[in-house]
Design an enzyme around this catalytic site. Structure first.
Site, PDB file in Angstrom:
ATOM      1  N   GLU A   9      -5.252 -51.837 -11.443  1.00 56.88           N
ATOM      2  CA  GLU A   9      -6.193 -50.724 -11.584  1.00 56.88           C
ATOM      3  C   GLU A   9      -7.340 -51.015 -12.539  1.00 56.88           C
ATOM      4  O   GLU A   9      -8.460 -50.586 -12.324  1.00 56.88           O
ATOM      5  CB  GLU A   9      -5.498 -49.459 -12.112  1.00 56.88           C
ATOM      6  CG  GLU A   9      -4.356 -48.952 -11.273  1.00 56.88           C
ATOM      7  CD  GLU A   9      -3.029 -49.415 -11.823  1.00 56.88           C
ATOM      8  OE1 GLU A   9      -2.935 -50.591 -12.195  1.00 56.88           O
ATOM      9  OE2 GLU A   9      -2.095 -48.608 -11.877  1.00 56.88           O
ATOM     10  N   ASP A  82       0.259 -49.593 -11.324  1.00 55.92           N
ATOM     11  CA  ASP A  82       1.323 -49.033 -12.169  1.00 55.92           C
ATOM     12  C   ASP A  82       2.519 -48.590 -11.331  1.00 55.92           C
ATOM     13  O   ASP A  82       2.393 -48.276 -10.143  1.00 55.92           O
ATOM     14  CB  ASP A  82       0.795 -47.845 -12.978  1.00 55.92           C
ATOM     15  CG  ASP A  82      -0.109 -48.293 -14.122  1.00 55.92           C
ATOM     16  OD1 ASP A  82      -0.166 -49.495 -14.402  1.00 55.92           O
ATOM     17  OD2 ASP A  82      -0.771 -47.421 -14.722  1.00 55.92           O
ATOM     18  N   ASP A  84       4.407 -45.928 -11.352  1.00 54.46           N
ATOM     19  CA  ASP A  84       4.715 -44.520 -11.132  1.00 54.46           C
ATOM     20  C   ASP A  84       4.164 -44.062  -9.775  1.00 54.46           C
ATOM     21  O   ASP A  84       3.637 -44.854  -9.002  1.00 54.46           O
ATOM     22  CB  ASP A  84       4.160 -43.661 -12.269  1.00 54.46           C
ATOM     23  CG  ASP A  84       2.643 -43.812 -12.427  1.00 54.46           C
ATOM     24  OD1 ASP A  84       2.018 -44.514 -11.603  1.00 54.46           O
ATOM     25  OD2 ASP A  84       2.083 -43.224 -13.370  1.00 54.46           O
ATOM     26  N   GLU A  86       1.552 -42.298  -9.067  1.00 55.65           N
ATOM     27  CA  GLU A  86       0.104 -42.471  -8.966  1.00 55.65           C
ATOM     28  C   GLU A  86      -0.237 -43.922  -8.623  1.00 55.65           C
ATOM     29  O   GLU A  86      -1.086 -44.192  -7.772  1.00 55.65           O
ATOM     30  CB  GLU A  86      -0.560 -42.069 -10.292  1.00 55.65           C
ATOM     31  CG  GLU A  86      -1.970 -41.568 -10.158  1.00 55.65           C
ATOM     32  CD  GLU A  86      -2.072 -40.222  -9.456  1.00 55.65           C
ATOM     33  OE1 GLU A  86      -3.132 -39.969  -8.847  1.00 55.65           O
ATOM     34  OE2 GLU A  86      -1.107 -39.436  -9.494  1.00 55.65           O
ATOM     35  N   TYR A 299       5.679 -50.011 -20.124  1.00 53.30           N
ATOM     36  CA  TYR A 299       4.940 -48.962 -19.409  1.00 53.30           C
ATOM     37  C   TYR A 299       5.125 -47.611 -20.078  1.00 53.30           C
ATOM     38  O   TYR A 299       6.242 -47.234 -20.435  1.00 53.30           O
ATOM     39  CB  TYR A 299       5.408 -48.905 -17.957  1.00 53.30           C
ATOM     40  CG  TYR A 299       4.552 -48.039 -17.089  1.00 53.30           C
ATOM     41  CD1 TYR A 299       3.179 -48.238 -17.032  1.00 53.30           C
ATOM     42  CD2 TYR A 299       5.101 -47.008 -16.349  1.00 53.30           C
ATOM     43  CE1 TYR A 299       2.378 -47.437 -16.242  1.00 53.30           C
ATOM     44  CE2 TYR A 299       4.305 -46.194 -15.545  1.00 53.30           C
ATOM     45  CZ  TYR A 299       2.946 -46.416 -15.502  1.00 53.30           C
ATOM     46  OH  TYR A 299       2.148 -45.619 -14.723  1.00 53.30           O
ATOM     47  N   ARG A 301       4.351 -44.415 -19.062  1.00 54.74           N
ATOM     48  CA  ARG A 301       4.634 -43.160 -18.336  1.00 54.74           C
ATOM     49  C   ARG A 301       6.070 -43.229 -17.832  1.00 54.74           C
ATOM     50  O   ARG A 301       6.347 -43.818 -16.798  1.00 54.74           O
ATOM     51  CB  ARG A 301       3.646 -42.966 -17.185  1.00 54.74           C
ATOM     52  CG  ARG A 301       2.217 -42.720 -17.648  1.00 54.74           C
ATOM     53  CD  ARG A 301       1.275 -42.399 -16.510  1.00 54.74           C
ATOM     54  NE  ARG A 301      -0.084 -42.236 -17.004  1.00 54.74           N
ATOM     55  CZ  ARG A 301      -0.988 -43.210 -17.091  1.00 54.74           C
ATOM     56  NH1 ARG A 301      -0.662 -44.440 -16.703  1.00 54.74           N
ATOM     57  NH2 ARG A 301      -2.193 -42.980 -17.554  1.00 54.74           N
ATOM     58  N   HIS A 345      12.106 -45.909 -14.927  1.00 55.87           N
ATOM     59  CA  HIS A 345      11.656 -47.044 -15.724  1.00 55.87           C
ATOM     60  C   HIS A 345      12.381 -47.066 -17.069  1.00 55.87           C
ATOM     61  O   HIS A 345      13.093 -46.143 -17.410  1.00 55.87           O
ATOM     62  CB  HIS A 345      10.148 -46.981 -16.011  1.00 55.87           C
ATOM     63  CG  HIS A 345       9.345 -46.327 -14.945  1.00 55.87           C
ATOM     64  ND1 HIS A 345       9.430 -46.703 -13.627  1.00 55.87           N
ATOM     65  CD2 HIS A 345       8.443 -45.323 -14.982  1.00 55.87           C
ATOM     66  CE1 HIS A 345       8.606 -45.966 -12.910  1.00 55.87           C
ATOM     67  NE2 HIS A 345       8.006 -45.106 -13.700  1.00 55.87           N
TER      68      HIS A 345
END
Length: 522
Positions: A9, A82, A84, A86, A299, A301, A345
């Site tokens: 990203e 990432d 997650d 999103e 990570y 989140r 995670h």
């Protein structure tokens, strides 16, 4: 030589990953989403199973062209966004636009940006998890429906530009309802009584009235307090009981997203938005001199307190080597999951706990250092032994009716407090040696007037906790929600405390009147 294209990203993440993957890999950044719902229309076909109508995000055509060009020169494309929902959705959108039947496109995921984690990810590529993509789309569609269809109602009552949201309006509701509680709160008077006793050796003991006729005191006015004081003065006080115990205080688990936001607010004064921005920088990579760009934390989140076996072993060994065997916990702790936890995670932790905050401080800005230090200490503390306190509790009888209680506490073993000290670690004054039945002398006795207080207004930290406990939203969205309700002028922050504005209260009353069921809690 054929290349492998890796798409992430952000440019910062791309730099860190490129360093570890080396030659043969081309790492490019999508710079966030490349497709989304249109800004100026609903973008959802309600009549056709709520099918979303995606368009290319403004300014992203150049990025898409670059990705297509690089993909055409590659033997493989890895989507390393990432891990997650999103990130999964971004990966899916990239595949939908960039993919073709000739070039295989796979998904790789990793919990931290380290050489080992990346090598393992590349060895185990996978398909995009369409369940995660669908979950993200469902949330995005719900948010759009609520925001896009309800916000124009607010424009009719107030002015254009105001917004409502599935989660943001619940956050506003909590703040407004708390303000109403405070407004209508009627304080009640109550009194406490504290006495100073002397032992036979002249040592002082400060104690509070704890029981009257075997029950907790309920002293409503000065007259009642005065009557108790006069009655106590006529007694001969003595030591009723002495209890000395050991008390363990366990460390908190390593951070998840919400607890990191809360602790950063409480200890560092950071907003949730600022915390997530800095955590993103630490995760994606910070330039550490000759080492280049290094990802410093896992990570950020996550709703899981789990850590890998390797992280546990390295952390435990670091504690043993630097703080001593006594500080290491005997065994491995397990923590209770929160009600809504996905547990997908690891917890938030340093990628290398031997990288002390002080040793890399010169490479970090003030805020990066503060947050990294907080994450580092919390992780190591979670592996450490409990703090051990010795507590003393002395009950003093004054006649048949009254009991006073004195408490003391002192730290015997620091345990995790050696790594992560806090204000709660302070000792209470220890009490002199007393024997059951020992007569005491009353030197002084004073009443103090108090009034009950209303519930406190929310801070960002306490609102995040409330939203999480009520199962509203996801920890990864709390920062943006708190930012939006302040940017819209619904809420003001004064000295870390959140106050609803006049506009905010009017907006909530309008939403409550028209859309009660949509913004229900629990």
């Amino acid at each position: 030589m054929e290349q492998v294209l890796v798409v992430v990203e952000s440019p910062a993440k791309a730099r860190t990953i490129k360093k570890y993957l080396g030659d043969g890999y081309k790492v490019k950044a999508s710079v966030g989403h490349i497709r989304d719902l249109p800004e100026k229309s609903l973008g959802i076909d309600i009549e056709n199973d709520f099918e979303p109508k995606y368009i290319v995000v403004k300014g992203k055509r150049k990025v898409i062209k670059e990705l297509k060009d690089e993909a055409s020169k590659s033997s493989m494309v890895y989507l390393a966004t990432d891990m997650d929902r999103e990130g999964e959705a971004i990966a899916w959108h990239i595949k939908e636009i960039v993919g073709n039947s000739r070039i295989p496109i796979k998904r790789i995921i990793f919990n931290e940006i380290t050489k080992k984690a990346l090598e393992e990810a590349v060895k185990s590529p996978m398909d995009i998890d369409i369940n995660k993509v669908n979950a993200q789309q469902a949330r995005r569609i719900l948010d759009r429906l609520v925001g896009y269809l309800i916000s124009p109602v607010l424009w009719k009552f107030f002015y254009k530009g105001l917004s409502a949201g599935r989660v943001q309006s619940v956050g506003l509701r909590l703040i407004c309802e708390r303000e109403e509680e405070i407004r209508h709160f009627v304080p009640s008077e109550y009194w406490t009584i504290e006495a100073l006793f002397n032992s036979a050796k002249g040592e002082e003991i400060v104690a509070k009235l704890s029981k009257v006729d075997g029950k907790k005191p309920d002293i409503k006015d000065e007259k009642s307090a005065g009557e108790i004081i006069e009655a106590v003065k006529k007694t001969t006080p003595g030591v009723k009981s002495v209890a000395i115990k050991e008390k363990l205080r366990n460390p908190q688990p390593p951070f998840i997203t919400s607890t990191m936001q809360r602790e950063a607010a409480n200890r560092l004064g950071f907003s949730a938005k600022k915390t997530m921005l800095i955590a993103q920088q630490l995760y994606e990579g910070v330039e550490l001199g000759n080492e280049g760009s290094v990802g410093l934390i896992s990570y950020m989140r996550t709703d899981s307190t789990r850590i890998s076996d390797e992280a546990f072993q390295r952390g435990t060994e670091f504690l043993r080597s630097n703080y001593g065997e006594d500080v290491v916990n005997k065994g491995r702790r397990s923590y209770k999951k929160t009600k809504m936890a996905q547990d997908a995670h690891e917890a938030i932790r340093p990628t290398d706990c031997t990288r002390r905050p002080e040793e890399i401080r010169r490479f970090l800005n003030k805020d990066q250092y503060a947050l990294y230090n907080l994450i580092w200490m919390r992780f190591l503390a979670s592996l450490a032994a409990p703090a051990v306190y010795e507590t003393i509790e002395v009950d003093i009888s004054a006649g048949e009716r009254f009991t006073f209680r004195a408490n003391g506490r002192r730290l015997k073993k620091k345990g995790f407090l050696a790594v992560f000290p806090d204000s709660r670690a302070q000792d209470l004054e220890w009490l002199p040696e007393l024997k059951i039945g020992e007569a005491l002398t009353l030197k002084k006795i004073d009443p103090t007037q108090h009034f009950t207080e209303p519930p406190p207004r929310y801070t960002e930290a306490s609102l995040i906790k409330e939203l999480e406990e009520k199962g509203v939203g996801r920890p990864s969205t709390y920062a943006s929600i708190l930012s939006i309700i302040q940017t819209r002028g619904y809420v003001e922050k004064q000295k870390q405390t959140l106050y609803p504005t006049e506009l905010g209260e009017k907006v909530w009353k309008t939403l409550e009147m028209l859309f009660t069921d949509i913004f229900e809690i629990g």
